[in-house]
Design a protein around this motif. Sequence first.
Motif, PDB file in Angstrom:
ATOM      1  N   VAL A   5       0.840  -1.204   0.000  1.00  0.00           N
ATOM      2  CA  VAL A   5       0.000   0.000   0.000  1.00  0.00           C
ATOM      3  C   VAL A   5       0.871   1.247   0.000  1.00  0.00           C
ATOM      4  CG1 VAL A   5      -1.697   1.329   1.320  1.00  0.00           C
ATOM      5  CG2 VAL A   5      -1.925  -1.157   1.148  1.00  0.00           C
ATOM      6  N   GLU A   6       1.949   1.220   0.791  1.00  0.00           N
ATOM      7  CA  GLU A   6       2.851   2.371   0.861  1.00  0.00           C
ATOM      8  C   GLU A   6       3.541   2.620  -0.481  1.00  0.00           C
ATOM      9  OE1 GLU A   6       6.801   3.878   3.365  1.00  0.00           O
ATOM     10  OE2 GLU A   6       5.721   2.052   3.964  1.00  0.00           O
ATOM     11  N   ILE A   7       3.983   1.560  -1.136  1.00  0.00           N
ATOM     12  CA  ILE A   7       4.639   1.707  -2.438  1.00  0.00           C
ATOM     13  C   ILE A   7       3.675   2.267  -3.483  1.00  0.00           C
ATOM     14  CG2 ILE A   7       5.674   0.445  -4.366  1.00  0.00           C
ATOM     15  CD1 ILE A   7       7.545   0.884  -2.023  1.00  0.00           C
ATOM     16  N   VAL A   8       2.435   1.761  -3.495  1.00  0.00           N
ATOM     17  CA  VAL A   8       1.432   2.266  -4.434  1.00  0.00           C
ATOM     18  C   VAL A   8       1.185   3.753  -4.181  1.00  0.00           C
ATOM     19  CG1 VAL A   8      -0.995   2.133  -5.114  1.00  0.00           C
ATOM     20  CG2 VAL A   8       0.319   0.032  -4.767  1.00  0.00           C
ATOM     21  N   HIS A   9       1.074   4.126  -2.909  1.00  0.00           N
ATOM     22  CA  HIS A   9       0.844   5.532  -2.547  1.00  0.00           C
ATOM     23  C   HIS A   9       1.988   6.416  -3.036  1.00  0.00           C
ATOM     24  CE1 HIS A   9      -0.646   8.886  -0.087  1.00  0.00           C
ATOM     25  NE2 HIS A   9       0.621   9.114   0.225  1.00  0.00           N
ATOM     26  N   VAL A  10       3.201   5.976  -2.791  1.00  0.00           N
ATOM     27  CA  VAL A  10       4.369   6.777  -3.146  1.00  0.00           C
ATOM     28  C   VAL A  10       4.488   6.963  -4.655  1.00  0.00           C
ATOM     29  CG1 VAL A  10       6.899   6.778  -3.202  1.00  0.00           C
ATOM     30  CG2 VAL A  10       5.697   6.250  -1.071  1.00  0.00           C
ATOM     31  N   TYR A  11       4.352   5.879  -5.406  1.00  0.00           N
ATOM     32  CA  TYR A  11       4.554   5.989  -6.850  1.00  0.00           C
ATOM     33  C   TYR A  11       3.403   6.709  -7.553  1.00  0.00           C
ATOM     34  CZ  TYR A  11       8.847   3.350  -6.724  1.00  0.00           C
ATOM     35  OH  TYR A  11      10.147   2.969  -6.471  1.00  0.00           O
ATOM     36  N   CYS A  12       2.192   6.560  -7.033  1.00  0.00           N
ATOM     37  CA  CYS A  12       1.092   7.346  -7.592  1.00  0.00           C
ATOM     38  C   CYS A  12       1.292   8.823  -7.277  1.00  0.00           C
ATOM     39  CB  CYS A  12      -0.247   6.863  -7.027  1.00  0.00           C
ATOM     40  SG  CYS A  12      -0.837   5.331  -7.767  1.00  0.00           S
ATOM     41  N   GLY A  13       1.829   9.124  -6.090  1.00  0.00           N
ATOM     42  CA  GLY A  13       2.127  10.512  -5.740  1.00  0.00           C
ATOM     43  C   GLY A  13       3.210  11.093  -6.635  1.00  0.00           C
ATOM     44  N   PHE A  14       4.242  10.321  -6.885  1.00  0.00           N
ATOM     45  CA  PHE A  14       5.315  10.793  -7.769  1.00  0.00           C
ATOM     46  C   PHE A  14       4.819  10.954  -9.207  1.00  0.00           C
ATOM     47  CE2 PHE A  14       8.954   8.951  -4.991  1.00  0.00           C
ATOM     48  CZ  PHE A  14       8.902  10.089  -4.200  1.00  0.00           C
ATOM     49  N   ALA A  15       3.810  10.182  -9.582  1.00  0.00           N
ATOM     50  CA  ALA A  15       3.288  10.248 -10.958  1.00  0.00           C
ATOM     51  C   ALA A  15       2.321  11.410 -11.167  1.00  0.00           C
ATOM     52  CB  ALA A  15       2.591   8.936 -11.314  1.00  0.00           C
ATOM     53  N   LEU A  16       1.855  12.034 -10.096  1.00  0.00           N
ATOM     54  CA  LEU A  16       0.838  13.086 -10.225  1.00  0.00           C
ATOM     55  C   LEU A  16       1.213  14.212 -11.191  1.00  0.00           C
ATOM     56  CD1 LEU A  16      -0.779  13.683  -6.709  1.00  0.00           C
ATOM     57  CD2 LEU A  16      -1.938  13.262  -8.875  1.00  0.00           C
ATOM     58  N   PRO A  17       2.452  14.715 -11.172  1.00  0.00           N
ATOM     59  CA  PRO A  17       2.764  15.810 -12.099  1.00  0.00           C
ATOM     60  C   PRO A  17       2.841  15.384 -13.563  1.00  0.00           C
ATOM     61  CG  PRO A  17       4.297  15.757 -10.227  1.00  0.00           C
ATOM     62  CD  PRO A  17       3.557  14.461 -10.241  1.00  0.00           C
ATOM     63  N   VAL A  18       2.957  14.078 -13.824  1.00  0.00           N
ATOM     64  CA  VAL A  18       3.197  13.613 -15.191  1.00  0.00           C
ATOM     65  C   VAL A  18       2.073  14.007 -16.154  1.00  0.00           C
ATOM     66  CG1 VAL A  18       3.556  11.591 -16.663  1.00  0.00           C
ATOM     67  CG2 VAL A  18       4.708  11.752 -14.440  1.00  0.00           C
TER      68      VAL A  18
END
Length: 226
Positions: free
Chosen positions: A61-74
């Motif tokens: 869950v933490e990994i999904v949260h982090v990578y979706c957060g990093f992907a937000l500006p894309v």
Amino acid sequence: MTRPELTDSEADGAMVEVHRFSRAERWVHATTGVLVAVCIVTAAILYNGSLAVLVGNRHVVEIVHVYCGFALPVPLLAGLASVAYRTDLSRLNRFTRADWQWLRSKTRRVNATGVGKFNAGQKVNAALSAGSILVLFGTGIVMFFPDWTRLVWRTGATFVHDWFALAFGLLVVGHLFYAFNDTTAMRGMRTGWVPRWWAEREHEVWAAEVRAGSGDDEHSGSKPAP
């Protein structure tokens, strides 16, 4: 709030639709919305003990949260390749005297007096959303790479990230509330087209620009409703 019945001219306008959003703009909105939703759901799981126990797999869950957060500006940055997207960004970034009047006057809000393609509320929402994403992205980097900064920075970043996440979540809830209360506006974001009567009632200045063919969006135009 109940709108009055359509007038004869509005009934005629119901047979014509005007183009509101390009495919690129709808793609950016949909992709960003999915990423935000995943971030909110995973954040709720991470911060709520009962949900965390129910779901399990905290690391996943933490990994999904982090990578979706990093992907937000894309998607927000990828959309810059679209002329229509850049044009609407400039509209959102242009706060006029009419917008201030719209915020101060309930009558102007109800009657949509002097409203362009976006009303002042939509402009404020866009600014707050963009600012929140920027803050959450920056503090998320500080939290995810602890060796890059001092402890006091990481502590501050965690505090700011948590409170901004809560505020942003409330902003999203408010956005969804208004969206579901205006199904025509929501259809415009889903399909790209809205009835002319709705455009004239809710965004009279923009509707006049489209009707006159002077709108600065290259995709402006109208078609008969199906």
